[in-house]
Motif scaffolding. Structure first.
Motif, PDB file in Angstrom:
ATOM      1  N   SER A 506       0.850  -1.189   0.000  1.00 40.01           N
ATOM      2  CA  SER A 506       0.000   0.000   0.000  1.00 40.01           C
ATOM      3  C   SER A 506       0.885   1.239   0.000  1.00 40.01           C
ATOM      4  CB  SER A 506      -0.906   0.016   1.232  1.00 40.01           C
ATOM      5  OG  SER A 506      -1.505   1.282   1.377  1.00 40.01           O
ATOM      6  N   ALA A 514      -1.026  -6.471  -0.274  1.00 42.66           N
ATOM      7  CA  ALA A 514      -2.091  -7.301  -0.870  1.00 42.66           C
ATOM      8  C   ALA A 514      -1.454  -8.339  -1.778  1.00 42.66           C
ATOM      9  CB  ALA A 514      -3.050  -6.420  -1.653  1.00 42.66           C
ATOM     10  N   VAL A 524      -5.370  -9.366   1.916  1.00 44.23           N
ATOM     11  CA  VAL A 524      -4.681  -8.199   2.460  1.00 44.23           C
ATOM     12  C   VAL A 524      -4.071  -8.590   3.802  1.00 44.23           C
ATOM     13  CG1 VAL A 524      -4.916  -5.825   3.259  1.00 44.23           C
ATOM     14  CG2 VAL A 524      -6.240  -6.595   1.290  1.00 44.23           C
ATOM     15  N   LYS A 536      -8.084  -9.414   5.418  1.00 43.07           N
ATOM     16  CA  LYS A 536      -9.253  -9.504   4.542  1.00 43.07           C
ATOM     17  C   LYS A 536      -8.968 -10.516   3.449  1.00 43.07           C
ATOM     18  CE  LYS A 536     -11.336  -5.510   5.994  1.00 43.07           C
ATOM     19  NZ  LYS A 536     -12.672  -5.379   6.551  1.00 43.07           N
ATOM     20  N   TRP A 550      -2.668  -1.287  -5.305  1.00 40.84           N
ATOM     21  CA  TRP A 550      -3.324  -0.326  -4.435  1.00 40.84           C
ATOM     22  C   TRP A 550      -3.417   1.026  -5.148  1.00 40.84           C
ATOM     23  CZ3 TRP A 550      -5.431  -1.458   0.275  1.00 40.84           C
ATOM     24  CH2 TRP A 550      -5.005  -2.633   0.920  1.00 40.84           C
ATOM     25  N   GLY A 556      -7.442   2.706   0.933  1.00 39.64           N
ATOM     26  CA  GLY A 556      -8.206   1.469   1.066  1.00 39.64           C
ATOM     27  C   GLY A 556      -8.766   0.924  -0.234  1.00 39.64           C
ATOM     28  N   THR A 557      -8.454   1.551  -1.364  1.00 40.70           N
ATOM     29  CA  THR A 557      -8.956   1.059  -2.660  1.00 40.70           C
ATOM     30  C   THR A 557      -7.846   0.307  -3.380  1.00 40.70           C
ATOM     31  OG1 THR A 557     -10.450   2.950  -2.842  1.00 40.70           O
ATOM     32  CG2 THR A 557      -9.980   1.753  -4.861  1.00 40.70           C
ATOM     33  N   TRP A 570     -11.776  -3.096  -5.408  1.00 41.84           N
ATOM     34  CA  TRP A 570     -12.170  -3.478  -4.050  1.00 41.84           C
ATOM     35  C   TRP A 570     -12.005  -2.281  -3.113  1.00 41.84           C
ATOM     36  CZ3 TRP A 570     -13.815  -8.516  -4.273  1.00 41.84           C
ATOM     37  CH2 TRP A 570     -13.274  -9.318  -5.291  1.00 41.84           C
ATOM     38  N   ASP A 571     -12.942  -2.159  -2.180  1.00 43.87           N
ATOM     39  CA  ASP A 571     -12.823  -1.121  -1.147  1.00 43.87           C
ATOM     40  C   ASP A 571     -12.586  -1.824   0.186  1.00 43.87           C
ATOM     41  OD1 ASP A 571     -13.225   0.791   0.863  1.00 43.87           O
ATOM     42  OD2 ASP A 571     -14.485   2.002  -0.449  1.00 43.87           O
ATOM     43  N   TYR A 572     -11.366  -1.644   0.702  1.00 43.48           N
ATOM     44  CA  TYR A 572     -10.981  -2.323   1.940  1.00 43.48           C
ATOM     45  C   TYR A 572     -11.869  -1.878   3.102  1.00 43.48           C
ATOM     46  CZ  TYR A 572      -8.030  -3.555   5.935  1.00 43.48           C
ATOM     47  OH  TYR A 572      -7.573  -4.050   7.122  1.00 43.48           O
ATOM     48  N   THR A 573     -12.230  -0.591   3.110  1.00 46.64           N
ATOM     49  CA  THR A 573     -13.020  -0.078   4.244  1.00 46.64           C
ATOM     50  C   THR A 573     -14.456  -0.598   4.203  1.00 46.64           C
ATOM     51  OG1 THR A 573     -13.575   1.916   2.983  1.00 46.64           O
ATOM     52  CG2 THR A 573     -11.626   2.016   4.384  1.00 46.64           C
ATOM     53  N   ASP A 575     -15.168  -3.489   2.715  1.00 45.37           N
ATOM     54  CA  ASP A 575     -15.086  -4.949   2.633  1.00 45.37           C
ATOM     55  C   ASP A 575     -15.881  -5.472   1.438  1.00 45.37           C
ATOM     56  OD1 ASP A 575     -14.189  -7.375   3.365  1.00 45.37           O
ATOM     57  OD2 ASP A 575     -15.532  -7.660   5.070  1.00 45.37           O
TER      58      ASP A 575
END
Length: 1319
Positions: A506, A514, A524, A536, A550, A556-557, A570-573, A575
């Protein structure tokens, strides 16, 4: 039209796997990389070879190449998947294909006795004959050439004896077949091999062109023999200076009977031989690496070309020696054959060596020869790009010159991935297929660390953390992602259920990484904890996941590319998967987020395409098809965020400009809009602000709600592009610190950030010099580019002083001196003793001993010495020898020397000499006459200035024709010719750059700046609605308001732009024009007063613009009915009329007026094209006008016969100025044609803006692509360079022709009434 523009191409090197992989014919030569064939063609105007085409139909390794002896446009190639292809080079297409060749065509050759038959053989035979056309078409087997006991290395047909063919085998033997004779199999092995099982492969085999029976054969270890194929005996065995030397390849020299050349296999030594001698006539060490193959051009080019010609694409490298041997006397030099050898080396280098002049005409050094899997820019230098390849090397390239700067030691197996050390550490980490991972120190040139934790398993990805320089991650086929320190200490081993293909740190959290896995999932991990479990796991892909990336701008994307052909965001925040980008038809490999536009993502795939995505709504903005195979790596540098590099299985690296994707943003900068319309805000930036403010307790979370903009304002769907990266923020901060003229700094810094490499830095340095910047502030690399002429001599003198301290190594020597003309010598000595010096000099000249003659000639008189020097100079110019230079300089004949350099394409040399003369460094001899004094120094100075300008124009035109308009502009700025510099930027369609530079240069550039602003405004008027049309309309108005006397241009804008009543009223108000209703009244008043132009203007601005059409058209028809009309009387009216709104023009009620308007615009466009010298579109404009006259019902005073007569007269008379090639005979124009053309020129008058005369040529016009072949609907020819699609979505013309067409005729060539917008 593709929005992503190709601006650079790094061609592959020549493969070292197979033997017959280079060929030549006439003024073309070709070589094979692993999967593509590169064809170079001589540009006769500049006397240099340029990459003409890349042929890439083969999907497996190409095994052989053969040029057709009967047709210079055809060649054949074979590949490891049993495929044979016949190509037409001129048309750049496949004309025949044999899919199921029985066995791999390891060697192939056209049959000399049949025009359309090709022979090929696999390793043990048989020899197949493929008749391509005719009643006997198909594949047959040679009745004798089969059942060999040893593999075939190569075979050669005899060029004169019908059906005679020789084979060379791995065991060192030959097989010879001739119709009517007994077959000879496995004969003539080298004596030392007889009776043994040892192998000594035949490395080269060529029939003697002057004999029916003699054959020159080389064995790798045994050397070269001349053998008799009839008596089966060895005639001559040739010996080498060293027992260690071995022959890799040989070729006869067609221009020198009995002479041939060989290339050594260990070191790049070219040896020249004569059949009458057993030892070499001469040796040249050309490179450190050994030869792979050689081919001599059958007919050397008509003119020479030079390794000192100003090409940036073909520099020699540190491994290229090419040091000429000591100068030979004239009697020794007779033995060196004139000719050009295509040389291919084991390191992939390809060059064209001039044997007579003993120098490279062209050298394309150190290319990759296999798939390039990865590419990355050096973190602290946007000009250095590293590439990792299947060929086991990493190479570092200077992307300005497209030359290799460093290459790794090699022998690493396959290198799948690379990662630069952060900052200026000058190290690269590489990941290999079986030798683990390594760290290569590029300055030391050696491996400084190795990692073997994955054993012999392939490492698919390596990632050096840029937030923590001590950590490196690798992921492998063994299912592990390993995090370690650079000294090898393992920090984490993250186990996956299957192979791990990709990993990425990241950029916003140094402890987050990731991975992409074969089990179809993205994981992740958080490295700061001791847990080896992922934080995740993202599921959704239906095939294996390869790379993950990343977002650098959105916390978080991340995105992932998969073998299912999709890219997921994907959006980590959250999920969750927030978008799926579908469009690729094969596995996705390359992934790259843009470092300034947060929603812009680029992907590359095995479907050969690169796609540009707007991830906000999942829209594909553009698809690029120029690569010829799988696309693997994509990268850009944060300091040059809109220049992208890509690499592929086609072995090329390509450079792309993404700036057309952000046109509104560029224009906001030019129009000096507020920072809020240029620089945006992302979640990352806001989070950093929140963290800092809350950390120090400066504000509460609630108070933030009202004062901080929406964190994702830059990524709202439909919002115009805004810059959100570090570079743009840094520019803003620097500008806000400054005082004074901030606009100049702002334009320069943003221009350098947005422009691709290839001259923009050079251009801005020259602008700074012209504006009086102190020389000490110029960057270190300034002297490597085009310098201002006030610096040129100073820097070159310094360079010469450095060179004198370096000892040059020599290699090789001459042969014995043949006897001289003794009697003449004796006579000369007698004359000398008698004091008859002039007679002595003339005899010495006759003997060729010019130096002796010239050394005593001054004793006759200085005038005689000077005449003798001129004779010698003229002779050397005829012989095209560099030796002419000191003679011209000694007698002060600068003009002759400058023209000599220019005739050879040595344009930089010409410029240097002309500038030296201008500075008074050349001694000119003023021979006084009894009648009066010699010429004054001022007259000579004036002459030299004229020469200097001529040399600059030639060099600029060379760059321009090579598709490098920015460097062409640099040439003119170097001699303070601002007007021509600006014109070249406009003709290269570098409009934004032209406005930036013109604004900084001020008054001298003003006319051209205003022209560029008007063209940019036209671009904004008609840009597709990927950005709100009202926004573009306002931008167009802002640009026009920056020009003086802009009322007429603003009228055109308001007349053309569609919209509701409110939008049109707002635009009128912004442009300070009367309201729509007032315009109607003004039009009627003007009409009543007989003011035609005013009438048309105000009707176009009214609610009934169509009323302007009959008034304007009648005015034009009336004028062209008279005999003395000129273009300038009707063009302003016609130009204004053409801005009528498209929706009104295409109404059924306007059909006749529309047709007449299109015809008049077509005809006037043809006249304008003649005036501006747009030669390529003049015939098309006449044809377009004639077709409309023929097919549409109109009453205009033009006749098809008259148009045809004018076109014929133009063609006949312009060929005088620019005679066509020697292939078509020149026919002088008739008297009637001269009269017609004279009348035409009288009508045209001169172009008001000097400099914009001449064709347009955009960046990348010469770069071949692998994309679909497009045929121009104007010329019927294949389009080279960028393509422009017309409104039907199918018809195409070249972008260059589209630009020229739109500048002289705004309407589409399809005759629909739709306006063109190629700007």
């Amino acid at each position: 039209m593709s929005q992503v523009r190709q601006v650079g191409l790094l061609a592959a090197g020549c493969q070292p796997w197979n033997r017959d992989v280079c060929a030549a014919s006439g003024d073309r030569f070709a070589y094979c990389a692993t999967l593509a064939i590169y064809v170079y063609q001589l540009d006769h105007h500049y006397n240099e070879f340029k990459l003409h085409a890349i042929m890439s139909e083969h999907k497996k390794t190409i095994t052989a190449l053969s040029w057709c002896p009967h047709n210079p446009d055809l060649f054949a190639s074979g590949s490891a998947d049993n495929l044979v292809i016949i190509w037409n080079v001129a048309e750049q297409k496949v004309i025949a294909k044999l899919d199921n060749a029985k066995g791999t065509p390891a060697s192939l050759s056209w049959c000399w006795n049949a025009g359309d038959a090709l022979a090929f053989a696999s390793h043990r035979g048989p020899l197949f004959i493929w008749t391509i056309s005719g009643p006997d078409s198909g594949v047959t087997v040679h009745k004798d050439a089969h059942s060999f006991l040893s593999d075939i290395c190569m075979f050669r047909w005899h060029t004169q004896k019908k059906g005679k063919v020789a084979f060379g085998h791995i065991d060192g033997s030959l097989s010879i077949f001739q119709p009517g004779n007994k077959s000879q199999k496995h004969v003539l092995r080298p004596d030392s091999l007889e009776g043994t099982d040892e192998e000594d492969p035949v490395s080269a085999l060529e029939w003697d062109p002057l004999s029916t029976d003699y054959l020159l054969v080389a064995n790798l270890h045994h050397g070269i023999r001349l053998v008799d194929s009839e008596s089966l005996c060895c005639i001559t065995t040739f010996s080498f200076p060293s027992a260690a030397a071995s022959v890799q390849c040989l070729a006869w020299v067609p221009s020198a009977p009995g002479m041939f050349i060989t290339g050594d296999s260990q070191v790049g030594v070219l040896r020249i031989w004569n059949v009458s001698r057993t030892t070499p006539v001469d040796n040249f060490k050309l490179k450190k690496t050994g030869f792979h193959c050689l081919h001599v051009l059958n007919s050397p080019p008509r003119k020479k070309f030079s390794n000192q010609s100003p090409t940036k694409n073909h520099y020699t490298s540190s491994t290229s020696e090419a040091v000429p041997p000591p100068t030979l006397t004239q009697n020794q030099a007779f033995s060196l054959p004139p000719g050009h050898a295509v040389c291919c080396f084991l390191d992939g280098g390809v060059g064209l060596y001039d044997m007579g002049a003993k120098k490279w005409d062209f050298l394309r050094d150190l290319g990759h020869v296999e798939t390039i899997f990865d590419c990355k820019f050096k973190p602290d230098n946007p000009n250095l790009l590293a590439t990792a390849s299947f060929d086991g090397t990493i190479k570092v390239w200077d992307i300005n010159t497209l030359t290799a700067v460093y290459t790794s030691p090699g022998n690493e197996g396959v290198i799948y991935s690379l990662s630069w050390a952060p900052g200026d550490l000058n190290c690269i980490a590489g990941a290999t297929s079986r030798n683990g991972a390594f760290i290569w120190d590029i300055k030391k040139g050696k491996m400084v660390q190795r990692f073997n934790e994955h054993g012999k398993n392939g490492i698919f990805c390596i990632a050096w953390s840029h937030k923590d320089s001590k950590r490196i991650a690798t992921c492998s086929g063994d299912g592990y992602c390993i995090i370690r320190t650079i000294d090898g200490k393992i920090l984490h081993k993250y186990r996956h259920p299957a192979a791990v293909f990709g990993c990425d740190w990241s950029q916003n959290n140094k402890d987050m990484i990731a991975t992409g896995c074969e089990d179809k999932n993205v994981r992740v991990y958080y490295v700061a904890t001791s847990s080896d479990q992922p934080l995740k796991v993202f599921s959704g892909h239906t095939e294996k996941v390869f790379h993950v990336r990343w977002s650098p701008l959105r916390e978080g994307t991340l995105c992932s590319g998969s073998d299912d052909g999709s890219v997921r965001i994907w959006d980590y925040t959250q999920d969750a998967c927030i978008n799926i980008l579908s469009g690729h038809t094969a596995p996705v490999r390359g992934l790259m987020w843009n470092t300034e536009i947060p929603y812009l993502l680029i992907s590359g795939s095995w479907d050969y395409t690169i796609k540009v995505w707007d991830t906000r709504e999942g829209i594909c903005l553009d698809t690029v098809c120029d690569h010829g195979a799988d696309v693997y790596g994509l990268t850009c540098h944060p300091r040059r965020p809109f220049t992208m590099a890509s690499c592929s299985r086609d072995s090329t690296v390509r450079l792309w400009s993404l700036t057309p994707l952000i046109t509104p943003l560029q224009i906001n900068i030019l129009a000096d809009r507020s920072w809020e319309e240029i620089i945006g805000n992302t979640g990352v930036e806001t989070l950093h602000v929140l963290d800092l403010l809350s950390k120090y307790g400066l504000i509460s979370a609630l108070s933030l709600l009202g004062c901080i903009p929406s964190p994702d304002s830059a990524i709202e769907p439909g919002a115009p592009p805004l810059l959100c990266g570090k570079v743009s923020r840094d520019i803003r901060q620097e500008i806000e610190k400054l005082s004074g003229n901030l606009r100049v700094k702002k334009l320069r810094w943003f221009s350098e950030c947005l422009s691709p490499p290839g001259g923009s830095d050079n251009l801005w340095n020259l602008v700074a010099v012209i504006k009086g910047q102190d020389d000490s502030l110029l960057p270190q690399n300034y002297c490597k580019g085009i310098m201002h002429l006030k610096h040129l001599i100073k820097f070159r003198t310094s360079e010469a002083q450095e060179l004198t301290t370096v000892k040059m190594s020599k290699f090789g020597g001459g042969i014995g001196v043949p006897t001289k003309e003794e009697r003449l010598k004796e006579a000369a000595q007698i004359h000398l003793r008698l004091g008859q010096v002039q007679r002595y000099c003339e005899l010495m000249v006759e003997l060729g001993e010019w130096d002796k003659a010239l050394s005593v000639a001054p004793s006759v008189s200085v005038k005689y010495w000077k005449k003798l020097m001129q004779r010698r100079a003229d002779q050397l110019i005829q012989e095209d020898k560099d030796d002419v230079i000191p003679y011209c300089i000694a007698i002060g004949d600068v003009k002759k020397l400058v023209h000599f350099f220019m005739s050879r394409g040595q344009l930089k040399e010409a410029l240097l000499v002309a500038q030296a003369a201008c500075e008074g460094n050349m001694q000119t001899f003023h021979v006084s006459t009894p009648k009066g004094p010699s010429f004054s120094d001022d007259i000579y100075k004036e002459d030299f200035n004229e020469l200097l300008q001529e040399a600059c124009r030639e060099l600029a035109e060379w760059y321009f024709q090579d598709g490098r308009a920015v460097l062409a502009a640099c040439c003119h700025l170097a001699v303070d010719n601002i007007e021509l510099a600006m014109a070249y930027l406009i003709r290269g369609n570098e409009l934004e750059l032209a406005v930036c530079v013109g604004t900084v240069l001020g008054e001298p550039a003003a006319p051209a700046t205003h022209c560029a602003l008007e063209l940019l405004a036209r671009k904004c008027m008609m840009t597709p609605a990927c950005f709100p049309s009202v926004g573009y309309r306002d931008l167009a108005a802002d640009l026009l308001l920056m020009t003086p006397d802009s009322e007429l241009q603003l009228v055109k804008l308001c007349a053309f732009c569609p919209g509701c009543t409110e939008e049109i009223s707002d635009l009128h108000q912004k442009c300070k024009l009367p309201t729509v209703e007032e315009c109607m009244q003004l039009a009627e008043t003007a009409h009543a007063d007989g003011k035609i132009f005013e009438t048309i203007k105000y009707y176009l601005l009214s609610q009934e613009p169509e009323k302007a059409l009959p008034i304007g058209i009648d005015f034009i028809k009336e004028h062209i009915s008279s005999s003395d009309w000129t273009l300038d009387t009707i063009y302003p009216v016609l130009d204004l009329l053409s801005y009528i709104r498209t929706e009104k023009l295409v109404l059924h009620t306007c059909t006749e007026a529309r047709n007449e308007l299109l015809i008049l615009c077509g005809y006037v466009g043809a006249l304008l094209a003649i005036r501006r010298q747009y030669h390529s579109i003049v015939p098309a404009l006449y044809e377009y006008t004639s077709q409309l006259l023929k097919r549409r019902k109109v009453s205009v005073p033009l006749k098809i016969e008259h148009l045809s007569e004018e076109l014929d007269a133009w063609r006949a008379c312009t060929q005088i100025v620019n005679p066509s090639s020697e292939d078509s005979p020149y026919t002088p124009p008739s008297d009637s044609q001269r009269l017609v053309y004279a009348a035409l020129l009288k009508r045209l008058k001169e172009e008001p803006l000097r400099g914009i005369v001449g064709p347009d040529y955009v960046t990348g016009s010469n770069l071949p692509s692998h994309s679909d072949i497009h045929i121009s609907c104007l010329t019927g020819l294949k389009i080279q360079g960028p393509v422009f699609f017309l409104e039907d979505g199918k018809s195409t013309i070249s972008l260059n022709d589209a630009l020229m067409w739109a500048k002289v005729n705004p309407f589409s060539p399809l005759g629909t009434g739709i306006r063109l917008n190629p700007f």
